[in-house]
Design an enzyme around this catalytic site. Structure first.
Site, PDB file in Angstrom:
ATOM      1  N   LYS A  19      -0.444   6.866   8.790  1.00  0.00           N
ATOM      2  CA  LYS A  19      -0.763   7.871   9.844  1.00  0.00           C
ATOM      3  C   LYS A  19      -1.130   7.227  11.116  1.00  0.00           C
ATOM      4  O   LYS A  19      -2.639   6.732  11.203  1.00  0.00           O
ATOM      5  CB  LYS A  19      -1.965   8.799   9.178  1.00  0.00           C
ATOM      6  CG  LYS A  19      -1.396   9.455   8.213  1.00  0.00           C
ATOM      7  CD  LYS A  19      -2.557  10.390   7.430  1.00  0.00           C
ATOM      8  CE  LYS A  19      -2.157  11.225   6.259  1.00  0.00           C
ATOM      9  NZ  LYS A  19      -3.199  11.808   5.439  1.00  0.00           N
ATOM     10  N   THR A  43      -9.374   0.868   4.000  1.00  0.00           N
ATOM     11  CA  THR A  43      -9.060   0.052   2.807  1.00  0.00           C
ATOM     12  C   THR A  43      -8.366  -1.161   2.818  1.00  0.00           C
ATOM     13  O   THR A  43      -8.785  -2.267   2.466  1.00  0.00           O
ATOM     14  CB  THR A  43      -8.145   1.006   1.926  1.00  0.00           C
ATOM     15  OG1 THR A  43      -8.850   2.400   1.514  1.00  0.00           O
ATOM     16  CG2 THR A  43      -7.891   0.352   0.438  1.00  0.00           C
ATOM     17  N   GLY A  85      -7.317   2.719   7.738  1.00  0.00           N
ATOM     18  CA  GLY A  85      -7.057   1.368   7.515  1.00  0.00           C
ATOM     19  C   GLY A  85      -8.273   0.552   7.152  1.00  0.00           C
ATOM     20  O   GLY A  85      -8.340  -0.469   6.751  1.00  0.00           O
ATOM     21  N   ASP A 141      -2.102  11.162  -4.930  1.00  0.00           N
ATOM     22  CA  ASP A 141      -2.531  12.158  -5.390  1.00  0.00           C
ATOM     23  C   ASP A 141      -3.598  12.908  -4.607  1.00  0.00           C
ATOM     24  O   ASP A 141      -3.867  12.607  -3.536  1.00  0.00           O
ATOM     25  CB  ASP A 141      -3.548  11.600  -6.605  1.00  0.00           C
ATOM     26  CG  ASP A 141      -4.746  11.055  -6.027  1.00  0.00           C
ATOM     27  OD1 ASP A 141      -4.801  10.112  -5.308  1.00  0.00           O
ATOM     28  OD2 ASP A 141      -5.947  11.346  -6.351  1.00  0.00           O
ATOM     29  N   GLU A 165       0.973  -1.067   0.046  1.00  0.00           N
ATOM     30  CA  GLU A 165       0.022   0.029   0.086  1.00  0.00           C
ATOM     31  C   GLU A 165       0.928   1.349  -0.017  1.00  0.00           C
ATOM     32  O   GLU A 165       2.034   1.111   0.556  1.00  0.00           O
ATOM     33  CB  GLU A 165      -0.909   0.135   1.239  1.00  0.00           C
ATOM     34  CG  GLU A 165      -2.386  -0.285   0.990  1.00  0.00           C
ATOM     35  CD  GLU A 165      -3.243   0.691   0.466  1.00  0.00           C
ATOM     36  OE1 GLU A 165      -2.647   1.632  -0.382  1.00  0.00           O
ATOM     37  OE2 GLU A 165      -4.399   0.574   0.510  1.00  0.00           O
ATOM     38  N   ASP A 166       0.272   2.279  -0.503  1.00  0.00           N
ATOM     39  CA  ASP A 166       1.017   3.470  -0.610  1.00  0.00           C
ATOM     40  C   ASP A 166       0.980   4.378   0.881  1.00  0.00           C
ATOM     41  O   ASP A 166       1.891   4.600   1.311  1.00  0.00           O
ATOM     42  CB  ASP A 166       0.736   4.480  -1.603  1.00  0.00           C
ATOM     43  CG  ASP A 166      -0.626   4.704  -1.577  1.00  0.00           C
ATOM     44  OD1 ASP A 166      -1.642   4.063  -0.855  1.00  0.00           O
ATOM     45  OD2 ASP A 166      -1.377   5.607  -2.309  1.00  0.00           O
ATOM     46  N   ILE A 167      -0.013   4.227   1.340  1.00  0.00           N
ATOM     47  CA  ILE A 167      -0.350   4.704   2.585  1.00  0.00           C
ATOM     48  C   ILE A 167      -1.814   4.349   3.267  1.00  0.00           C
ATOM     49  O   ILE A 167      -2.669   3.883   2.783  1.00  0.00           O
ATOM     50  CB  ILE A 167      -0.753   6.366   2.419  1.00  0.00           C
ATOM     51  CG1 ILE A 167      -1.057   6.879   3.794  1.00  0.00           C
ATOM     52  CG2 ILE A 167      -1.925   6.726   1.812  1.00  0.00           C
ATOM     53  CD1 ILE A 167      -0.660   8.757   3.672  1.00  0.00           C
ATOM     54  N   ASP A 184      -4.201   4.870   6.167  1.00  0.00           N
ATOM     55  CA  ASP A 184      -4.843   6.422   7.022  1.00  0.00           C
ATOM     56  C   ASP A 184      -6.045   5.680   8.137  1.00  0.00           C
ATOM     57  O   ASP A 184      -5.626   5.201   9.039  1.00  0.00           O
ATOM     58  CB  ASP A 184      -5.618   7.246   5.891  1.00  0.00           C
ATOM     59  CG  ASP A 184      -6.025   8.586   6.354  1.00  0.00           C
ATOM     60  OD1 ASP A 184      -5.711   8.859   7.514  1.00  0.00           O
ATOM     61  OD2 ASP A 184      -6.639   9.460   5.723  1.00  0.00           O
TER      62      ASP A 184
END
Ligand code: IMP
Ligand code: MG
Length: 176
Positions: free
Chosen positions: A131, A107, A105, A159, A99-101, A103
């Site tokens: 995060k 997703t 959670g 993005d 995963e890129d990030i 946040d």
């Protein structure tokens, strides 16, 4: 750097990102020394992290990507998106989700839930960014690149309303 009228400043430059990714790859190479894992990237944001990470992996690996369809299932809660793209039979495989990030959670929790259904042998997570102030789920995150404050970031795949994914460094929304 102005994107959609908002000002962003450099936060983590590509050299630091690259060094950290190499450290994570080294750990994965050790942890999975006798295995042939399947890496599954969650598109779109993960494309740069996935490419740089996988170039440093010296194991025999399989690579795949999944994506959430923009189609929303209105028959249930009205907000369930479908995970598309998984073609492999993942039963008894060792999976590393990229995963890129992370946040909230939400997703990653959804991805894990979908994958568990097919009975993989193991599922671990590699996320470039986390995060921690927002993430409150009881999901173990084995490989985390950087824990960052709860501020919006773009670049290196991430993005803001469609823009910024191509930026080489990671940028943070500037405080007013
Ligand atoms: P979560 O489901 O709340 O963990 O959010 C994960 C997804 O939200 C990520 O895969 C990103 O697509 C998006 N996201 C969360 N925080 C940011 C951010 O700071 N910048 C860009 N995208 C973000
Ligand atoms: Mg994403």
């Amino acid at each position: 750097m102005i994107v959609h009228g908002k000002e962003f400043e450099t936060y983590i430059n590509y050299q630091r990102v690259s060094e950290r990714i190499n450290e994570i790859a080294e750990r994965i190479n050790i942890d999975y020394a006798d295995k042939t894992p399947l890496f599954i990237g969650v598109l779109n944001g993960v494309f740069m992290f996935a490419a740089d990470l996988l170039k440093e992996i010296s194991l025999p690996v399989e690579i795949s990507f999944v994506k959430f369809s923009s189609y929303k299932d209105t028959t249930s809660t009205g907000n369930i998106r479908k995970l598309i793209g998984l073609r492999e039979n993942i039963k008894d495989l060792d999976i590393i989700i990229m995963e890129d990030i992370i946040d909230t959670g939400n997703t990653i929790a959804h991805v894990i839930e979908m994958l568990q259904e097919f009975e993989p042998r193991s599922v671990e997570i590699a996320t470039l960014l986390l995060k921690p102030d927002v993430f409150k789920k009881n999901i173990p995150l084995k490989y985390v690149g950087f824990s960052i404050p709860n501020k919006f970031v773009i670049g290196y795949g991430l993005d803001y309303n469609g823009l910024g994914r191509n930026l080489k460094d990671i940028y943070q929304l500037k405080d007013l």
